[in-house]
Design a protein around this motif. Structure first.
Motif, short mmCIF file in Angstrom:
data_model
loop_
_atom_site.label_atom_id
_atom_site.label_comp_id
_atom_site.label_asym_id
_atom_site.label_seq_id
_atom_site.Cartn_x
_atom_site.Cartn_y
_atom_site.Cartn_z
N ARG A 2 33.35 -10.76 -30.31
CA ARG A 2 34.60 -10.07 -30.63
C ARG A 2 34.38 -8.59 -30.89
N ARG A 3 33.22 -8.22 -31.36
CA ARG A 3 33.00 -6.82 -31.72
C ARG A 3 32.08 -6.10 -30.75
N LEU A 4 32.08 -6.55 -29.55
CA LEU A 4 31.25 -5.89 -28.54
C LEU A 4 31.97 -4.63 -28.07
N ASN A 5 31.37 -3.49 -28.32
CA ASN A 5 31.96 -2.22 -27.91
C ASN A 5 30.85 -1.31 -27.40
N GLU A 6 31.19 -0.09 -27.06
CA GLU A 6 30.22 0.84 -26.48
C GLU A 6 29.04 1.09 -27.41
N GLU A 7 29.30 1.22 -28.70
CA GLU A 7 28.21 1.47 -29.65
C GLU A 7 27.23 0.31 -29.70
N VAL A 8 27.74 -0.91 -29.66
CA VAL A 8 26.87 -2.09 -29.69
C VAL A 8 26.06 -2.14 -28.39
N LYS A 10 25.20 0.32 -26.46
CA LYS A 10 24.21 1.40 -26.45
C LYS A 10 22.93 1.01 -27.18
N TYR A 16 21.86 0.30 -21.31
CA TYR A 16 22.70 1.48 -21.15
C TYR A 16 21.90 2.59 -20.50
#
Length: 66
Positions: A2-8, A10, A16
């Motif tokens: 659910r919390r997979l985003n660009e920061e994760v 990277k 990346y």
């Protein structure tokens, strides 16, 4: 996730690739492909000659002149 985003993403090692690295990889790939095409183009005429020679030999063989 659910919390997979660009920061994760990277933080995942090797996943990346920075824009500059992408461009470098792309340039190197283009260079390699160009070299492969140049080699292929230089090899084409002899291959055509071999094909003609093979066909000629087959014709002679079938005409029992070999």
């Amino acid at each position: 996730m659910r919390r997979l985003n660009e920061e994760v993403v990277k933080r995942i090692p090797g996943l990346y690739i920075m824009r500059q690295q992408q461009k470098c990889i792309s340039r190197k790939t283009d260079t390699i492909l160009l070299a492969c095409n140049n080699i292929k183009n230089r090899q084409a005429p002899p291959c055509n000659d071999l094909k003609a020679l093979r066909e000629s030999n087959l014709k002679i063989a079938f005409e029992e002149r070999l």
